[in-house]
Design a protein around this motif. Sequence first.
Motif, short mmCIF file in Angstrom:
data_model
loop_
_atom_site.label_atom_id
_atom_site.label_comp_id
_atom_site.label_asym_id
_atom_site.label_seq_id
_atom_site.Cartn_x
_atom_site.Cartn_y
_atom_site.Cartn_z
N SER A 92 0.84 -1.19 0.00
CA SER A 92 0.00 0.00 0.00
C SER A 92 0.88 1.24 0.00
O SER A 92 2.08 1.19 0.29
CB SER A 92 -0.91 0.01 1.23
OG SER A 92 -0.14 0.27 2.41
N GLN A 131 -5.10 8.46 -0.53
CA GLN A 131 -4.70 7.22 -1.22
C GLN A 131 -3.87 6.31 -0.33
O GLN A 131 -3.25 5.36 -0.80
CB GLN A 131 -3.89 7.56 -2.49
CG GLN A 131 -4.71 8.20 -3.60
CD GLN A 131 -4.81 9.71 -3.46
OE1 GLN A 131 -4.26 10.28 -2.52
NE2 GLN A 131 -5.49 10.36 -4.38
N ASP A 133 -4.33 3.86 1.65
CA ASP A 133 -4.58 2.42 1.65
C ASP A 133 -4.63 1.83 0.24
O ASP A 133 -4.87 0.63 0.08
CB ASP A 133 -5.90 2.12 2.37
CG ASP A 133 -5.83 2.52 3.85
OD1 ASP A 133 -4.80 2.21 4.48
OD2 ASP A 133 -6.78 3.15 4.35
N GLN A 134 -4.39 2.65 -0.75
CA GLN A 134 -4.42 2.18 -2.14
C GLN A 134 -3.12 1.46 -2.48
O GLN A 134 -2.06 1.75 -1.92
CB GLN A 134 -4.60 3.39 -3.07
CG GLN A 134 -4.85 3.04 -4.54
CD GLN A 134 -5.21 4.28 -5.34
OE1 GLN A 134 -5.77 5.24 -4.81
NE2 GLN A 134 -4.89 4.27 -6.62
N SER A 135 -3.18 0.52 -3.41
CA SER A 135 -1.98 -0.18 -3.85
C SER A 135 -1.06 0.79 -4.59
O SER A 135 -1.49 1.53 -5.50
CB SER A 135 -2.34 -1.34 -4.78
OG SER A 135 -1.18 -1.86 -5.41
N THR A 138 -1.01 0.77 -8.46
CA THR A 138 -2.13 1.30 -9.23
C THR A 138 -2.04 2.81 -9.45
O THR A 138 -2.87 3.38 -10.14
CB THR A 138 -3.47 0.99 -8.53
OG1 THR A 138 -3.52 1.70 -7.28
CG2 THR A 138 -3.62 -0.50 -8.29
N LEU A 139 -1.03 3.46 -8.87
CA LEU A 139 -0.94 4.92 -8.96
C LEU A 139 -0.39 5.37 -10.31
O LEU A 139 0.30 4.63 -11.01
CB LEU A 139 -0.02 5.45 -7.85
CG LEU A 139 -0.41 5.15 -6.40
CD1 LEU A 139 0.63 5.74 -5.47
CD2 LEU A 139 -1.79 5.69 -6.09
#
Length: 277
Positions: A92, A131, A133-135, A138-139
């Motif tokens: 993350s 963002q 907790d976002q992978s 994927t950014l």
Amino acid sequence: MNIEVEDVTFSIHDKRLIDSISLQVKMGELVGLIGPNGSGKSTLLKNMYRVLRPDSGLVTLDGRDLLRMKYKETARQMAVVSQDAPQTFDFSVRDIVLMGRHPHKKLLEADSALDHELVEQALERVGMEAQADQSFATLSGGEKQRVLIARALAGQAKFLILDEPTNHLDIRYQLQILDLVKTLQITTLAALHDLNLAAFYCDRMYVLKEGKVVSSGITEDVLQPDLLRSVFGVETEICVHPRTGKPSITFLPDSLRGGAAHDINRTNGDPMKYDKL
């Protein structure tokens, strides 16, 4: 933090890539490193952040010999953001930034409340808290660079090396990244490909050609048509941007070189003159 490079030389297979380079970055400065492909910018930076080891010369952080410092201690002082975001597993954003705390920890030491607080503060400073907790995978490219800068902030780095961090980004993200770095006021040495961006953001700059420093000084003094012709092999017209007061460079195609070059872009307010600023 001040960093100084003194007569650094580096060769591979008897080919000298860096030839007695000296430079200095003072506390709070954003200093640019410019030059054509193959001029030695990335090689010099790798000698500074210890991926490569100089054949001779000295690199010091606040007067201390960088090559004699332990790697973990170096990592506490210096952070690197390169043009290519690292390949990662499915970490993350928060996990990536938390990695900036590793140089401050003992082996197997658990993350503390302070570690997590510094991570959250860093994410907020770069505008990536939403963002968290976002992978990371994927950014977008610009978002990844902002996360890597947040990692440097979480690690409380006092010196930042940027190795063409905007090279693969569109202009919006290039401006966002350099705006962010400028506002952080961390001592920074940045290898930059775009000369107009370098002109706008850098306090001073060093120009490399064939592994040597051929010019250095404040941006307005360094960026001159004769220098750009000899180093990059291009003809230019340089004016002062009316809103920023910084040099603005127009690159001239072969068809407009010579006498015709002196007649173009004379009209006030011509938007093409101020591309990327």
